[in-house]
Design a protein around this motif. Sequence first.
Motif, PDB file in Angstrom:
ATOM      1  N   ILE A  25      26.418 -44.449  22.806  1.00  0.00           N
ATOM      2  CA  ILE A  25      25.647 -45.588  23.302  1.00  0.00           C
ATOM      3  C   ILE A  25      24.551 -45.067  24.216  1.00  0.00           C
ATOM      4  O   ILE A  25      24.800 -44.186  25.054  1.00  0.00           O
ATOM      5  CB  ILE A  25      26.519 -46.574  24.114  1.00  0.00           C
ATOM      6  CG1 ILE A  25      27.831 -46.901  23.380  1.00  0.00           C
ATOM      7  CG2 ILE A  25      25.729 -47.822  24.472  1.00  0.00           C
ATOM      8  CD1 ILE A  25      27.665 -47.710  22.137  1.00  0.00           C
ATOM      9  N   ALA A  26      23.335 -45.589  24.068  1.00  0.00           N
ATOM     10  CA  ALA A  26      22.237 -45.280  24.991  1.00  0.00           C
ATOM     11  C   ALA A  26      21.653 -46.595  25.488  1.00  0.00           C
ATOM     12  O   ALA A  26      21.448 -47.523  24.709  1.00  0.00           O
ATOM     13  CB  ALA A  26      21.169 -44.444  24.299  1.00  0.00           C
ATOM     14  N   LEU A  27      21.384 -46.658  26.793  1.00  0.00           N
ATOM     15  CA  LEU A  27      20.952 -47.910  27.410  1.00  0.00           C
ATOM     16  C   LEU A  27      19.880 -47.616  28.453  1.00  0.00           C
ATOM     17  O   LEU A  27      19.976 -46.626  29.191  1.00  0.00           O
ATOM     18  CB  LEU A  27      22.156 -48.590  28.080  1.00  0.00           C
ATOM     19  CG  LEU A  27      22.198 -50.112  28.182  1.00  0.00           C
ATOM     20  CD1 LEU A  27      22.038 -50.746  26.796  1.00  0.00           C
ATOM     21  CD2 LEU A  27      23.511 -50.550  28.812  1.00  0.00           C
ATOM     22  N   ARG A  28      18.858 -48.472  28.501  1.00  0.00           N
ATOM     23  CA  ARG A  28      17.773 -48.311  29.469  1.00  0.00           C
ATOM     24  C   ARG A  28      17.756 -49.492  30.431  1.00  0.00           C
ATOM     25  O   ARG A  28      17.558 -50.638  30.009  1.00  0.00           O
ATOM     26  CB  ARG A  28      16.432 -48.237  28.730  1.00  0.00           C
ATOM     27  CG  ARG A  28      15.260 -47.871  29.628  1.00  0.00           C
ATOM     28  CD  ARG A  28      13.950 -48.092  28.905  1.00  0.00           C
ATOM     29  NE  ARG A  28      13.586 -49.504  28.888  1.00  0.00           N
ATOM     30  CZ  ARG A  28      12.696 -50.040  28.050  1.00  0.00           C
ATOM     31  NH1 ARG A  28      12.131 -49.301  27.117  1.00  0.00           N
ATOM     32  NH2 ARG A  28      12.406 -51.328  28.116  1.00  0.00           N
ATOM     33  N   GLY A  29      17.991 -49.210  31.714  1.00  0.00           N
ATOM     34  CA  GLY A  29      17.945 -50.250  32.728  1.00  0.00           C
ATOM     35  C   GLY A  29      16.580 -50.307  33.391  1.00  0.00           C
ATOM     36  O   GLY A  29      15.594 -49.786  32.881  1.00  0.00           O
ATOM     37  N   SER A  30      16.523 -50.926  34.577  1.00  0.00           N
ATOM     38  CA  SER A  30      15.240 -51.088  35.266  1.00  0.00           C
ATOM     39  C   SER A  30      14.702 -49.777  35.821  1.00  0.00           C
ATOM     40  O   SER A  30      13.488 -49.555  35.835  1.00  0.00           O
ATOM     41  CB  SER A  30      15.391 -52.101  36.401  1.00  0.00           C
ATOM     42  OG  SER A  30      16.357 -51.650  37.347  1.00  0.00           O
ATOM     43  N   ASP A  31      15.599 -48.901  36.286  1.00  0.00           N
ATOM     44  CA  ASP A  31      15.140 -47.638  36.870  1.00  0.00           C
ATOM     45  C   ASP A  31      15.954 -46.445  36.385  1.00  0.00           C
ATOM     46  O   ASP A  31      15.940 -45.387  37.003  1.00  0.00           O
ATOM     47  CB  ASP A  31      15.205 -47.719  38.392  1.00  0.00           C
ATOM     48  CG  ASP A  31      16.640 -47.813  38.913  1.00  0.00           C
ATOM     49  OD1 ASP A  31      17.529 -48.190  38.125  1.00  0.00           O
ATOM     50  OD2 ASP A  31      16.864 -47.514  40.099  1.00  0.00           O
ATOM     51  N   SER A  32      16.685 -46.616  35.282  1.00  0.00           N
ATOM     52  CA  SER A  32      17.553 -45.533  34.805  1.00  0.00           C
ATOM     53  C   SER A  32      17.771 -45.634  33.300  1.00  0.00           C
ATOM     54  O   SER A  32      17.534 -46.684  32.694  1.00  0.00           O
ATOM     55  CB  SER A  32      18.915 -45.582  35.520  1.00  0.00           C
ATOM     56  OG  SER A  32      19.556 -46.822  35.262  1.00  0.00           O
ATOM     57  N   ALA A  33      18.209 -44.529  32.732  1.00  0.00           N
ATOM     58  CA  ALA A  33      18.622 -44.498  31.330  1.00  0.00           C
ATOM     59  C   ALA A  33      19.952 -43.758  31.262  1.00  0.00           C
ATOM     60  O   ALA A  33      20.144 -42.742  31.945  1.00  0.00           O
ATOM     61  CB  ALA A  33      17.576 -43.803  30.464  1.00  0.00           C
ATOM     62  N   VAL A  34      20.865 -44.278  30.439  1.00  0.00           N
ATOM     63  CA  VAL A  34      22.244 -43.782  30.420  1.00  0.00           C
ATOM     64  C   VAL A  34      22.698 -43.545  28.986  1.00  0.00           C
ATOM     65  O   VAL A  34      22.341 -44.312  28.085  1.00  0.00           O
ATOM     66  CB  VAL A  34      23.189 -44.805  31.100  1.00  0.00           C
ATOM     67  CG1 VAL A  34      24.644 -44.396  30.942  1.00  0.00           C
ATOM     68  CG2 VAL A  34      22.829 -44.968  32.567  1.00  0.00           C
ATOM     69  N   VAL A  35      23.473 -42.492  28.769  1.00  0.00           N
ATOM     70  CA  VAL A  35      24.148 -42.280  27.488  1.00  0.00           C
ATOM     71  C   VAL A  35      25.641 -42.145  27.732  1.00  0.00           C
ATOM     72  O   VAL A  35      26.066 -41.564  28.733  1.00  0.00           O
ATOM     73  CB  VAL A  35      23.621 -41.034  26.734  1.00  0.00           C
ATOM     74  CG1 VAL A  35      22.217 -41.262  26.230  1.00  0.00           C
ATOM     75  CG2 VAL A  35      23.683 -39.783  27.597  1.00  0.00           C
ATOM     76  N   VAL A  36      26.421 -42.702  26.815  1.00  0.00           N
ATOM     77  CA  VAL A  36      27.890 -42.658  26.911  1.00  0.00           C
ATOM     78  C   VAL A  36      28.447 -42.344  25.531  1.00  0.00           C
ATOM     79  O   VAL A  36      27.982 -42.899  24.527  1.00  0.00           O
ATOM     80  CB  VAL A  36      28.472 -44.002  27.401  1.00  0.00           C
ATOM     81  CG1 VAL A  36      29.994 -43.937  27.450  1.00  0.00           C
ATOM     82  CG2 VAL A  36      27.921 -44.377  28.758  1.00  0.00           C
ATOM     83  N   THR A  37      29.435 -41.464  25.480  1.00  0.00           N
ATOM     84  CA  THR A  37      30.115 -41.182  24.218  1.00  0.00           C
ATOM     85  C   THR A  37      31.541 -40.732  24.501  1.00  0.00           C
ATOM     86  O   THR A  37      31.914 -40.486  25.656  1.00  0.00           O
ATOM     87  CB  THR A  37      29.364 -40.119  23.402  1.00  0.00           C
ATOM     88  OG1 THR A  37      29.949 -40.016  22.095  1.00  0.00           O
ATOM     89  CG2 THR A  37      29.448 -38.743  24.066  1.00  0.00           C
ATOM     90  N   GLN A  38      32.312 -40.628  23.451  1.00  0.00           N
ATOM     91  CA  GLN A  38      33.690 -40.144  23.584  1.00  0.00           C
ATOM     92  C   GLN A  38      33.696 -38.624  23.752  1.00  0.00           C
ATOM     93  O   GLN A  38      32.783 -37.932  23.306  1.00  0.00           O
ATOM     94  CB  GLN A  38      34.487 -40.493  22.321  1.00  0.00           C
ATOM     95  CG  GLN A  38      34.543 -41.968  21.996  1.00  0.00           C
ATOM     96  CD  GLN A  38      34.711 -42.183  20.516  1.00  0.00           C
ATOM     97  OE1 GLN A  38      33.740 -42.322  19.771  1.00  0.00           O
ATOM     98  NE2 GLN A  38      35.950 -42.226  20.061  1.00  0.00           N
TER      99      GLN A  38
END
Length: 247
Positions: free
Chosen positions: A39-52
Amino acid sequence: MSRDSNYDHHISIFSPQGRLYQMEYAFKAASSASGLTGIALRGSDSAVVVTQRKVPDRLIVPTSVSHVFNVTAKIGVLATGMTADCHSAIQRLRYEAADFEFKYGYSIPPAVLARRMADIAQVNTQSASMRPLAVVLMIVGIDDEKGPQVLKVDPAGHYLPFKGTASGAKEQEATNFLEKRVESIPGYSFDETVRTAIVCLGSVLGSDFRGNEIEVACVQGKEGKFRSLTEEEIEGHLNAIADDADA
């Protein structure tokens, strides 16, 4: 044997229906070879990736198993697909980023890096002596002008920016989850972005996690550096998610 089976011997042969079967096989391998969902997600001041984090053998050092990679100080990648192809793609990403900075004197923007990798991937679809890499790259980084960025590059050479995206075995289910929150995602704080990505992964997999069972990496703020969260930080977010669910 079906008639269409005669058209999958080379990457450069179109079927009468206009399909490239070898490319379809590459997409299948990229989504199912590792068995992971990212999963990759872009917020207001950050970007995040999550995986198993799946360790295939108990004798392997767990921290050596990762699908999250640094490219530059401000750019990172979550790669899902065949492990060897992932490592080859990451090596090329790092080369292109270093070459760009050497030539032009400043760090490569995430969108330029994604476009360059997409161009390289597309060339691999044109020659029978090559094969596309069975890997989907989700590039996150900070652009000096545009802020946090999430871009996705597939084996065929498509690349697009996203507010949130997914790849791997449960890609469609994760995409459906994110689409329901598409209006609010761009306004998320860092903590909200991380927790939404973790909740999305847990929802599509139908299970809860411990801190050592997932990988979370982020880039935050204008001068933010790409980094992986520690197991303690991940546990803190998991506890916060559990508290919110109980409330």
